[in-house]
Enzyme design. Structure first.
Site, short mmCIF file in Angstrom:
data_model
loop_
_atom_site.label_atom_id
_atom_site.label_comp_id
_atom_site.label_asym_id
_atom_site.label_seq_id
_atom_site.Cartn_x
_atom_site.Cartn_y
_atom_site.Cartn_z
N ASN A 151 0.80 -1.22 0.00
CA ASN A 151 0.00 0.00 0.00
C ASN A 151 0.84 1.28 0.00
O ASN A 151 0.41 2.30 -0.52
CB ASN A 151 -0.95 0.01 1.21
CG ASN A 151 -0.30 -0.45 2.49
OD1 ASN A 151 0.28 -1.53 2.55
ND2 ASN A 151 -0.36 0.36 3.51
N GLN A 181 -4.81 -3.74 -2.20
CA GLN A 181 -4.39 -2.69 -3.13
C GLN A 181 -4.29 -3.21 -4.56
O GLN A 181 -4.32 -2.42 -5.51
CB GLN A 181 -3.03 -2.10 -2.70
CG GLN A 181 -3.06 -1.40 -1.35
CD GLN A 181 -3.86 -0.09 -1.37
OE1 GLN A 181 -4.23 0.44 -2.42
NE2 GLN A 181 -4.14 0.43 -0.18
N SER A 201 -10.81 -5.30 -0.31
CA SER A 201 -11.47 -4.16 0.36
C SER A 201 -12.31 -3.40 -0.66
O SER A 201 -11.83 -3.11 -1.76
CB SER A 201 -10.42 -3.24 0.97
OG SER A 201 -11.04 -2.09 1.52
N HIS A 203 -13.57 -0.21 -0.56
CA HIS A 203 -13.37 1.23 -0.81
C HIS A 203 -12.07 1.55 -1.54
O HIS A 203 -11.85 2.69 -1.93
CB HIS A 203 -13.49 2.03 0.50
CG HIS A 203 -12.37 1.87 1.48
ND1 HIS A 203 -11.52 2.90 1.80
CD2 HIS A 203 -11.98 0.82 2.23
CE1 HIS A 203 -10.66 2.48 2.72
NE2 HIS A 203 -10.91 1.23 2.99
N THR A 241 -26.69 -9.34 10.50
CA THR A 241 -27.42 -9.07 9.26
C THR A 241 -26.49 -8.40 8.25
O THR A 241 -25.78 -7.45 8.58
CB THR A 241 -28.63 -8.15 9.56
OG1 THR A 241 -29.43 -8.81 10.54
CG2 THR A 241 -29.46 -7.90 8.30
N CYS A 330 -0.15 6.75 9.45
CA CYS A 330 -0.89 5.65 10.04
C CYS A 330 -2.37 6.01 9.99
O CYS A 330 -2.75 7.07 9.51
CB CYS A 330 -0.42 5.36 11.46
SG CYS A 330 -0.71 6.70 12.58
N1 PLP Z 1 -4.50 -4.09 3.74
C1 PLP Z 1 -3.93 -3.15 2.98
C2 PLP Z 1 -2.78 -3.53 2.10
C3 PLP Z 1 -4.39 -1.84 3.02
O1 PLP Z 1 -3.80 -0.91 2.25
C4 PLP Z 1 -5.47 -1.52 3.87
C5 PLP Z 1 -5.94 -0.12 3.98
O2 PLP Z 1 -5.22 0.82 3.78
C6 PLP Z 1 -6.05 -2.53 4.64
C7 PLP Z 1 -5.54 -3.80 4.54
C8 PLP Z 1 -7.23 -2.26 5.51
O3 PLP Z 1 -8.36 -2.01 4.70
P1 PLP Z 1 -9.79 -1.62 5.26
O4 PLP Z 1 -9.79 -0.13 5.36
O5 PLP Z 1 -10.77 -2.11 4.24
O6 PLP Z 1 -9.97 -2.29 6.58
#
Ligand code: PLP
Length: 390
Positions: A151, A181, A201, A203, A241, A330
């Site tokens: 990320n 990512q 993920s 979003h 749910t 962070c």
């Molecule tokens: N794993 C990676 C590589 C991420 O970049 C992120 C979020 O930045 C996460 C996990 C956590 O994702 P979520 O916000 O959907 O919990």
């Protein structure tokens, strides 16, 4: 603020909601009942969830039966790491997301960390050595976590070859791949990677925040205990749910992301990103790009600005209408030490000046130019200020 549109280059933090996802969510909000109910509204909710399961699973080339919807990647990671019944220690790469490191520690059966090289790549030999150490500590097959792409740097990991090496030593290892990512930015095929579980993920690919999925290889599904026990939802794998509107939005974004992969946007994004890096290398003295020598996601550039403070640059760019991330930010938004850059030998001062620029499928060249101009001005101002203080 003037009326000028902002430039959003922080897709790795969260991608803007796609219109298709918004429409799907609004429709589901108005029509869907509890998917566990037998009446027409309930059946409509159930149909939306099951259609979504199919669509999202396709994004990683997996059958829908192994997919459990979660509240995001963090929950999916916790569900796999804490829910896996195996007794071996955990082996995690040094560059995993904090959600992986924290869950592996909480699991409490020992953790071995596999180092990366200076480009941020975790080689198979590093992972398999960590597996050997884990099995000396605890003879059972380990849980192994290697992400598809990082990320912070966008560096793509050699998951397939690394897993082959791991399986030579520990054929029964449970291998988890965090593809948060990577999904939508490169092809991810669970079977080709030979991993047992994949994390997605919503979003990060244009779906709503608070959606995610854990996809487990069907043959190993019985090895995971539900993290959230409850009323039998998600085939007993996650109680509660289902968030039907969010799941519908997630699926709409996943479908779009999968179709877009065939349109060549990733090649265009790579060309734009590389041109941006070349330009800035000529105008900003001492600019470094973390992981530049490795294969990277098309949309990500982790820039190291010698002598700068990332938070100052991020704020100055925000005032100029450009949103980027601090390389080492962070979740609270504060800039802390980056365990990823540290693992690459880029800790200390380098990490303090690390910013992350991450684009999306709709990003245009002019937006990257606007960012470049704004950054060049900020760097000139900062160096003038530093000289006047000296
Ligand atoms: N794993 C990676 C590589 C991420 O970049 C992120 C979020 O930045 C996460 C996990 C956590 O994702 P979520 O916000 O959907 O919990």
């Amino acid at each position: 603020m003037s009326g000028r549109a902002r430039t959003y280059l922080d897709h790795n933090a969260s991608a803007p909601l796609e219109e298709e996802a918004r429409v799907a969510m609004i429709e589901a909000l108005g029509t869907a009942g509890n998917p566990s109910s037998v009446h027409a509204e309930g059946r409509r909710g159930r149909a939306l969830v099951e259609e979504a399961r199919d669509v999202v699973a396709q994004l990683v080339g997996a059958p829908a039966g192994g997919l459990t919807f979660t509240s995001g990647a963090s929950e999916a990671i916790a569900a796999a790491v804490l829910g896996w019944r195996g007794e071996g220690a955990a082996v995690v790469s040094a560059i995993e997301h904090p959600a992986v490191h924290a869950a592996a520690t909480r699991r409490g059966r020992g953790v071995q960390v596999a180092a990366c090289d200076r480009q941020g790549v975790v080689a198979g030999v590093s992972l398999s050595r960590a597996v050997e150490r884990a099995m000396e500590e605890n003879a059972g097959p380990p849980l192994v976590a290697l992400m598809a792409a990082n990320n912070e740097t966008g560096v793509i990991q050699p998951v397939g070859p690394a897993v082959r090496e791991v399986r030579r030593i520990a054929p029964e290892a449970f291998v988890l791949c965090d593809a948060t990512q990577a999904c939508g930015r490169m092809a991810v095929d669970m079977a080709a990677l030979d991993v047992d579980a994949v994390v997605i993920s919503g979003h990060k690919l244009g779906g709503p925040m608070g959606t995610g999925a854990l996809v487990v290889r069907q043959a190993r599904g019985d090895e995971i205990d539900a993290l959230v026990p409850g009323g039998g939802q998600e085939r007993g794998r996650r109680g509660g749910t289902e968030n039907v509107p969010a799941i519908a939005g997630f699926a709409a974004a996943a479908e779009l992301a999968r179709r877009r992969l065939g349109t060549g946007w990733t090649a265009r994004a790579t060309t734009m990103r590389d041109a941006l890096e070349r330009r800035l290398a000529g105008t900003i003295g001492g600019l470094g790009i973390a992981g530049q020598g490795a294969e990277r996601l098309c949309n990500t550039s982790c820039m190291i600005l010698a002598g700068a403070r990332a938070e100052t640059v991020v704020i100055a760019l925000d005032l100029a209408g450009v949103s980027i991330g601090a390389g080492a930010a962070c979740s609270s938004g504060k800039v802390g030490g980056s365990h990823v850059l540290e693992a690459m030998g880029l800790g200390g001062d380098a990490a303090r000046g690390a910013i992350r620029v991450s684009s999306g499928p709709a990003t245009e060249t002019q937006e990257l130019e606007r960012f470049a101009e704004a950054l060049e001005k900020v760097m000139v101002r900062m160096s003038v200020r530093a000289k006047s203080l000296a």
